[in-house]
Scaffold this motif. Structure first.
Motif, PDB file in Angstrom:
ATOM      1  N   ASP A  97       0.893  -1.161   0.000  1.00 36.98           N
ATOM      2  CA  ASP A  97       0.000   0.000   0.000  1.00 36.98           C
ATOM      3  C   ASP A  97       0.933   1.214   0.000  1.00 36.98           C
ATOM      4  O   ASP A  97       1.358   1.700   1.050  1.00 36.98           O
ATOM      5  CB  ASP A  97      -0.940  -0.008   1.219  1.00 36.98           C
ATOM      6  N   CYS A  99       0.660   4.265  -0.601  1.00 37.75           N
ATOM      7  CA  CYS A  99       0.186   5.438   0.130  1.00 37.75           C
ATOM      8  C   CYS A  99      -1.038   5.003   0.925  1.00 37.75           C
ATOM      9  O   CYS A  99      -2.149   4.967   0.397  1.00 37.75           O
ATOM     10  CB  CYS A  99      -0.146   6.566  -0.850  1.00 37.75           C
ATOM     11  N   GLU A 100      -0.807   4.596   2.147  1.00 37.12           N
ATOM     12  CA  GLU A 100      -1.918   4.175   3.016  1.00 37.12           C
ATOM     13  C   GLU A 100      -2.406   5.429   3.740  1.00 37.12           C
ATOM     14  O   GLU A 100      -1.722   5.985   4.597  1.00 37.12           O
ATOM     15  CB  GLU A 100      -1.421   3.079   3.980  1.00 37.12           C
ATOM     16  N   GLY A 101      -3.604   5.865   3.305  1.00 36.41           N
ATOM     17  CA  GLY A 101      -4.141   7.109   3.853  1.00 36.41           C
ATOM     18  C   GLY A 101      -3.968   8.243   2.852  1.00 36.41           C
ATOM     19  O   GLY A 101      -3.441   9.314   3.186  1.00 36.41           O
ATOM     20  N   GLU A 225      -5.715  -3.967   3.617  1.00 38.42           N
ATOM     21  CA  GLU A 225      -5.024  -3.339   4.760  1.00 38.42           C
ATOM     22  C   GLU A 225      -5.028  -4.283   5.971  1.00 38.42           C
ATOM     23  O   GLU A 225      -4.135  -4.233   6.808  1.00 38.42           O
ATOM     24  CB  GLU A 225      -5.705  -2.017   5.137  1.00 38.42           C
TER      25      GLU A 225
HETATM   26 MN   LIG Z   1      -4.781   1.940   2.284  1.00 38.64          MN
END
Ligand SMILES: [Mn+2]
Ligand SMILES: O=C(COP(=O)(O)O)[C@@H](O)[C@H](O)[C@H](O)[C@H](O)COP(=O)(O)O
Ligand SMILES: [Mn+2]
Length: 345
Positions: A97, A99-101, A225
């Motif tokens: 991921d 770019c998580e967020g 996630e």
């Molecule tokens: Mn994510």
């Protein structure tokens, strides 16, 4: 596996975080995501490995990079023979991921990170692009709390395991209409709730570290996630359980197909015949060795965000290995030019 990939995966998450952090606060979540994907892929393809993305950019949106099934690493490239003997290398699966967020980055809020998890081929559950009900808690509560129990019961168990009152517990829940009853129940039980708009990977892993003032994650987030969180929690010995959620009525937001029946059929096509199964961390990240790496994009509970200065940037990453049994915080100064001075701390 640690030895094969070494510390290179730190650079993979660092490069993705730096690229994305340039877009912090610019209001463009797609671009913040896109640059992170590109940077992660570019650095990953320089690693002497034979990798396959099992969790990546959406299975349905035909993403051009880091898509599920993409081969990554020098030893998967057309000219691989120049660099390695691919037959000698262990095949590895990677969940990413970059770019998580994405919203957190776009709006300059805390808790975003570039993150990945690695295991041997078949060692990570290839979670479909569905939702997942999650329960994360500290190691001391591992196997005692249970996602099948009510929040009230779990808070009582957690309070016993942690030897503190329910009032002294903080539970992270995603701020979504689907969690209205859950939030009420947690508050009625006496615990305090920290609502987050995005970024439940950070919240899940924070449960395993005392000092974060986060003692549990409850509620429904995304399934991919969940697997990434489980990989870290497995290596840390924390509690993590996940159950796929396929009923659009339950999630209330997001796009997971037209109907519950259609989704069950989709899961079946993917080989998931027990759609209601509760998975624990060891099942979601079942490989012999599990490696996890994350680098803060914006500041968070676990890591600092990227800090730019003239001629460079400073990052903080977290690398967790089930093999070496380490959780390593890495503070890196990146020298783009020749900075005039480098601050010690
Ligand atoms: Mn994510
Ligand atoms: O906040 C999240 C978004 O991730 P990303 O798209 O990589 O920026 C994740 O931490 C959540 O687990 C999850 O994706 C979210 O709960 C999706 O649900 P929703 O926004 O309610 O549709
Ligand atoms: Mn993302």
């Amino acid at each position: 596996m640690d030895n094969v990939i070494g510390l290179e995966i730190i650079e993979v998450v660092e490069q993705a975080a730096i690229a994305s952090a340039r877009l912090m606060g610019k209001g463009d979540k797609n671009e913040a995501d896109h640059v992170a994907v590109e940077a992660m892929r570019q650095r990953m393809n320089q690693i002497h490995m034979k990798g396959r993305i099992v969790i990546g950019e959406g299975e349905r949106d035909e993403a051009p990079m880091l898509y599920i099934g993409e081969q990554v690493g020098i030893c998967t490239q057309d000219d691989a023979a120049k660099y390695c003997n691919p037959d000698e290398l262990l095949e590895i699966d990677i969940a990413v991921d970059p770019c998580e967020g994405t919203n957190l980055v776009a709006y300059g809020q805390n808790g975003s990170m570039a993150v990945l998890a690695i295991s041997e081929k078949g060692g990570l559950f290839a979670a479909p692009d569905f939702y997942m009900k999650k329960l994360a808690a500290p190691a001391v509560a591992q196997g005692h709390v249970d996602i099948n129990k009510s929040a009230t019961e779990n808070l009582k168990i957690l309070s016993d395991c942690m030897n503190r009152s329910v009032e002294d517990l903080v539970v992270v829940v995603m701020d979504r209409p689907r969690h209205k009853d859950l939030i009420n129940e947690i508050r009625t039980a006496g615990a305090r709730v920290r609502l987050i708009s995005d970024g439940d990977v950070s919240a899940a892993i924070s449960c395993a570290f005392s000092g974060t003032n986060i003692h549990a994650l409850m509620g429904i987030g995304a399934a991919p996630e969940g697997v990434i969180s489980a990989a870290a929690m497995r290596a840390l010995g924390g509690h993590f359980q996940g159950q796929l959620i396929y009923d659009p009525e339950v999630v209330k937001t997001g796009l997971i197909g037209e109907s519950k029946e259609g989704n069950i059929a989709r899961l079946k096509e993917m080989g998931i015949t027990e759609p209601d199964k509760v998975y624990n961390a060891e099942e979601l990240a079942s490989g012999q060795t599990v490696l996890f790496a994350a680098c803060g994009i914006t500041p968070g509970t676990l890591m600092e965000g990227v800090r730019f200065f003239k001629g460079g940037a400073r990052t903080q990453s977290l690398v967790i290995s089930s093999q070496s049994k380490t959780a390593r915080f890495v503070d890196t100064i990146h020298m783009f030019e020749s900075p005039k001075n480098i601050q010690l701390r």
